[in-house]
Design an enzyme around this catalytic site. Structure first.
Site, PDB file in Angstrom:
ATOM      1  N   LYS A  51     -56.138  24.737  50.271  1.00 37.70           N
ATOM      2  CA  LYS A  51     -57.297  24.452  49.411  1.00 37.70           C
ATOM      3  C   LYS A  51     -58.556  24.223  50.256  1.00 37.70           C
ATOM      4  O   LYS A  51     -58.457  24.019  51.463  1.00 37.70           O
ATOM      5  CB  LYS A  51     -57.000  23.236  48.512  1.00 37.70           C
ATOM      6  CG  LYS A  51     -55.716  23.363  47.685  1.00 37.70           C
ATOM      7  CD  LYS A  51     -55.806  24.399  46.563  1.00 37.70           C
ATOM      8  CE  LYS A  51     -54.460  24.810  46.042  1.00 37.70           C
ATOM      9  NZ  LYS A  51     -54.013  24.232  44.792  1.00 37.70           N
TER      10      LYS A  51
HETATM   11  C1  LIG Z   1     -52.950  24.025  43.769  1.00 33.80           C
HETATM   12  C2  LIG Z   1     -53.204  23.852  42.354  1.00 33.80           C
HETATM   13  C3  LIG Z   1     -52.654  22.809  41.605  1.00 33.80           C
HETATM   14  C4  LIG Z   1     -51.586  21.920  42.140  1.00 33.80           C
HETATM   15  O1  LIG Z   1     -51.879  21.254  43.317  1.00 33.80           O
HETATM   16  P1  LIG Z   1     -50.670  20.785  44.268  1.00 33.80           P
HETATM   17  O2  LIG Z   1     -51.349  19.897  45.246  1.00 33.80           O
HETATM   18  O3  LIG Z   1     -50.099  22.006  44.881  1.00 33.80           O
HETATM   19  O4  LIG Z   1     -49.689  20.059  43.437  1.00 33.80           O
HETATM   20  C5  LIG Z   1     -53.036  22.651  40.295  1.00 33.80           C
HETATM   21  N1  LIG Z   1     -53.915  23.484  39.722  1.00 33.80           N
HETATM   22  C6  LIG Z   1     -54.458  24.513  40.395  1.00 33.80           C
HETATM   23  C7  LIG Z   1     -55.444  25.393  39.703  1.00 33.80           C
HETATM   24  C8  LIG Z   1     -54.111  24.749  41.719  1.00 33.80           C
HETATM   25  O5  LIG Z   1     -54.640  25.784  42.371  1.00 33.80           O
END
Ligand SMILES: *Cc1c(COP(=O)(O)O)cnc(C)c1O
Length: 373
Positions: A189
């Site tokens: 991210k």
């Molecule tokens: C990555 C993601 C999540 C979940 O995050 P995690 O930290 O992997 O649990 C939720 N929503 C979206 C749109 C994502 O890209």
């Protein structure tokens, strides 16, 4: 498959930029031997709250947990309906379903890939309690009409900001416009840790207190548990790493934007490809640089690029409402269904550089010519 010449994401190069600082931060945590809810979590929560301009920032174990806990803190539970987008990672809808509530999927705007606010009103029922927009790929959902509807119908707005840390909508930070914002620090991210992590941001004192209680087994005071909660804390090592990364986030997002604009230029004369739309009122932070490949050529293009050593990804090949869990009761959502067959995310990271991008686009051009795709 052999090693790709150009991966879709080069995390190593991102990490190497500040490697010494990360090593020092990790070493300090080890020497302190404080791993859970220590000084780094507290400091990070303060620093990130200041960055976002919110009253409360609460570290949790993942973006998924941030969503589940935020929904519960907003009072969502059994038999409630939550309006959301089908064009997202499963966790968005999963968090709703996990609480015994029902995700109600509304189609998307084909320019932004985000929930189409014009279609929300007709999806509101007596059971609707919240709207859960996603800022997909780092691009803001159109929040003004969403907030207007929420106000008119007394709904909560929970923003899934997992892909858009640092992004903005009309000069406001994403994840701070609705009632609660949820963030993920999954390594890929825009603000990624070196493991799982997440965050809840809110200006609501009561929601913040509930979220803090839920992340530690439903207790405000240790061993005086009040409800069934979660073991969902951001850990000290991740917090220490994120404290190193946070001061560089704007620089990193600017570099992503610059890389995206360079791709726009390089790709603009290739027929059959649509480059990402950017709303001038919002700051797209390009967690993904996602093009549309028209005329059913996406899969073939992706395969040929892989053969030439270029990594790309399809986010997401099946819109969530078409997954086995939901498809029986799902409506037809033509835009999401069409776009899931067109989207292709190209390699992007902050310091990807002109040369690598030139190579990616040369290969796209060559592939399209060679195979007359
Ligand atoms: C990555 C993601 C999540 C979940 O995050 P995690 O930290 O992997 O649990 C939720 N929503 C979206 C749109 C994502 O890209």
């Amino acid at each position: 498959m052999s090693e790709l010449k150009i991966p879709v994401l080069d995390l190593k190069s991102e990490i190497n930029e500040h490697l010494n600082e990360y090593m020092k931060a990790i070493e300090e945590v080890l020497r302190s031997a404080q791993f859970i809810m220590g000084p780094n979590v507290k400091a990070f929560e303060e620093e990130v709250a200041r960055y976002l301009g919110v009253k409360h920032a609460i570290g949790v174990n993942s973006g998924t947990d941030a969503l589940v806990i935020a929904l519960r803190a907003a009072g969502i539970g059994e038999n409630d309906e939550v309006i959301t987008t089908p064009f997202t990672f499963f966790a968005t809808a999963e968090s709703i379903t996990a609480l015994g509530a029902t995700p109600v999927f509304v189609d998307i705007d084909e320019r932004t890939f985000n929930i189409n606010p014009d279609l929300i009103k007709q999806a509101i029922t007596k059971r609707t309690k919240a709207i859960l927009p996603v800022h997909l790929y780092g691009q803001a959902a159109d929040m003004d009409p969403i907030m207007e509807l929420a106000d008119a119908y007394g709904l909560k707005v929970i923003e899934d900001t997992a892909q858009a840390f640092g992004g903005e909508y009309k000069s406001r930070k994403l994840g701070t416009i609705g009632h609660i914002g949820c963030f993920s620090f999954f390594p890929s991210k825009t603000l990624g840790g070196f493991g799982d992590g997440g965050l809840i941001a809110t200006n609501d004192d009561e929601a913040a207190e509930t979220a803090k209680m839920l992340r530690v087994h439903g207790s405000k005071k240790k061993y005086y548990n009040e409800t069934v909660g979660y073991n969902s804390r951001l850990d000290e090592i991740q917090a220490a790493i994120l404290r190193v990364k946070l001061p560089y986030i704007d620089e990193a997002n600017e570099a992503r934007r610059k890389a995206a604009h360079r791709y726009n230029d390089l790709l603009k004369d290739i027929p059959g490809i649509i480059t990402p739309y950017e709303d001038a009122r919002s700051k797209h932070v390009y967690h993904q640089y996602t093009i549309r490949v028209l005329d059913g050529k996406r899969d073939e293009l992706q395969k040929h690029l892989a053969d030439r050593g270029i990594g790309t990804m399809v986010y997401y090949p099946v819109p969530v409402h078409r997954l086995p869990l939901y498809k029986e009761s799902a409506p037809v959502l033509p835009v999401a269904e069409r776009l899931s067959g067109e989207v292709l995310s190209l390699p992007i990271w902050p310091n990807i550089g002109e040369e690598v991008q030139g190579e990616v686009v040369r290969e796209i051009r060559k592939t399209l010519d060679l195979y007359r795709l």
